[in-house]
Design a protein around this motif. Sequence first.
Motif, mmCIF file in Angstrom:
data_model
loop_
_atom_site.group_PDB
_atom_site.id
_atom_site.type_symbol
_atom_site.label_atom_id
_atom_site.label_comp_id
_atom_site.label_asym_id
_atom_site.label_seq_id
_atom_site.Cartn_x
_atom_site.Cartn_y
_atom_site.Cartn_z
ATOM 1 N N ARG A 45 0.848 -1.184 0.000
ATOM 2 C CA ARG A 45 0.000 0.000 0.000
ATOM 3 C C ARG A 45 0.884 1.235 0.000
ATOM 4 O O ARG A 45 1.923 1.284 0.649
ATOM 5 C CB ARG A 45 -0.894 0.029 1.232
ATOM 6 C CG ARG A 45 -1.925 -1.039 1.178
ATOM 7 C CD ARG A 45 -2.882 -0.822 2.287
ATOM 8 N NE ARG A 45 -3.920 -1.833 2.242
ATOM 9 C CZ ARG A 45 -4.907 -1.901 3.078
ATOM 10 N NH1 ARG A 45 -4.996 -1.033 4.048
ATOM 11 N NH2 ARG A 45 -5.801 -2.828 2.970
ATOM 12 N N SER A 46 0.402 2.245 -0.650
ATOM 13 C CA SER A 46 1.147 3.488 -0.728
ATOM 14 C C SER A 46 1.001 4.247 0.604
ATOM 15 O O SER A 46 -0.098 4.344 1.150
ATOM 16 C CB SER A 46 0.590 4.342 -1.864
ATOM 17 O OG SER A 46 1.221 5.600 -1.868
ATOM 18 N N PRO A 47 2.093 4.812 1.146
ATOM 19 C CA PRO A 47 2.012 5.547 2.418
ATOM 20 C C PRO A 47 1.482 6.979 2.254
ATOM 21 O O PRO A 47 1.263 7.680 3.224
ATOM 22 C CB PRO A 47 3.472 5.565 2.896
ATOM 23 C CG PRO A 47 4.290 5.485 1.660
ATOM 24 C CD PRO A 47 3.488 4.654 0.693
ATOM 25 N N VAL A 48 1.243 7.397 1.036
ATOM 26 C CA VAL A 48 0.822 8.772 0.784
ATOM 27 C C VAL A 48 -0.518 9.094 1.458
ATOM 28 O O VAL A 48 -0.640 10.128 2.133
ATOM 29 C CB VAL A 48 0.789 9.055 -0.733
ATOM 30 C CG1 VAL A 48 0.210 10.428 -1.026
ATOM 31 C CG2 VAL A 48 2.176 8.925 -1.323
ATOM 32 N N PRO A 49 -1.559 8.295 1.327
ATOM 33 C CA PRO A 49 -2.820 8.650 2.000
ATOM 34 C C PRO A 49 -2.664 8.698 3.527
ATOM 35 O O PRO A 49 -3.245 9.566 4.178
ATOM 36 C CB PRO A 49 -3.791 7.542 1.594
ATOM 37 C CG PRO A 49 -3.214 6.924 0.371
ATOM 38 C CD PRO A 49 -1.735 7.122 0.461
ATOM 39 N N LEU A 81 0.099 9.478 5.210
ATOM 40 C CA LEU A 81 0.821 10.709 5.521
ATOM 41 C C LEU A 81 -0.078 11.934 5.360
ATOM 42 O O LEU A 81 -0.038 12.860 6.179
ATOM 43 C CB LEU A 81 2.061 10.840 4.631
ATOM 44 C CG LEU A 81 3.197 9.866 4.923
ATOM 45 C CD1 LEU A 81 4.295 10.020 3.883
ATOM 46 C CD2 LEU A 81 3.746 10.102 6.319
ATOM 47 N N ILE A 82 -0.878 11.946 4.315
ATOM 48 C CA ILE A 82 -1.807 13.068 4.110
ATOM 49 C C ILE A 82 -2.789 13.163 5.268
ATOM 50 O O ILE A 82 -3.086 14.254 5.780
ATOM 51 C CB ILE A 82 -2.527 12.929 2.750
ATOM 52 C CG1 ILE A 82 -1.536 13.154 1.619
ATOM 53 C CG2 ILE A 82 -3.687 13.916 2.652
ATOM 54 C CD1 ILE A 82 -2.096 12.907 0.240
ATOM 55 N N TRP A 122 -2.324 12.157 8.362
ATOM 56 C CA TRP A 122 -1.615 12.669 9.537
ATOM 57 C C TRP A 122 -1.326 14.167 9.413
ATOM 58 O O TRP A 122 -1.437 14.927 10.374
ATOM 59 C CB TRP A 122 -0.316 11.901 9.767
ATOM 60 C CG TRP A 122 -0.538 10.687 10.627
ATOM 61 C CD1 TRP A 122 -0.520 9.397 10.235
ATOM 62 C CD2 TRP A 122 -0.849 10.689 12.013
ATOM 63 N NE1 TRP A 122 -0.793 8.567 11.277
ATOM 64 C CE2 TRP A 122 -1.002 9.347 12.406
ATOM 65 C CE3 TRP A 122 -1.028 11.668 12.975
ATOM 66 C CZ2 TRP A 122 -1.312 8.967 13.692
ATOM 67 C CZ3 TRP A 122 -1.332 11.286 14.271
ATOM 68 C CH2 TRP A 122 -1.474 9.963 14.616
#
Length: 134
Positions: A16-20, A22-23, A25
Motif C-alpha cells: 500500500r502506498s504511504p501517501v494517504p 501521511l496526508i 496525519w
Amino acid sequence: MQAGAGQTPARRSRRRSPVPFLIAWIVIIMMGTAGAWLYSEHMKQQITAQIEAQTARQIAAMENNYEQRIKELDAGYSSQIAKLQSEVDSLNELLTFTKDNASNKTDNSNKLYTQLSQVQKQLDELKRKLDMLK
C-alpha cells in the motif's frame, strides 16, 4: 515458471502506498494546530477584556479619590483664604484708625503695615496654591 514456496505468480503482494496515511496525519496535525491557535486567540481576547475592565475600574476609583482630595483641599484653602481675608480687613481697619488718630505715632503704623503685608503675602500664597490645585 518459478514459483516461490507457497506463492503463486498470479497473486503478488501489493504494497500500500504511504501517501494517504501521511496526508491524513498532516491534515490531523494541521487541524490540531489550527484548533490550538484559535483557542489561544480566544483566551487572549478574554484575558485582554478582563484586564481592560479591571484597569477601567481602577482608573475610575483613582479619579474619584483624586477629585475628593481636590475638593477637600479646595474647601480647606477656601476657608483659610476667607480667614486671612478677614484678618487683612481687620488690620486695614486698624491701620486706618491708627493713621487717623495718631499721625505722629508712625512706629505703630509701621508695625501694623508690616503685619498687614505679611498676612497679604500669606493670602497670596494660599491663592496661588489653590489655583495650582485647580
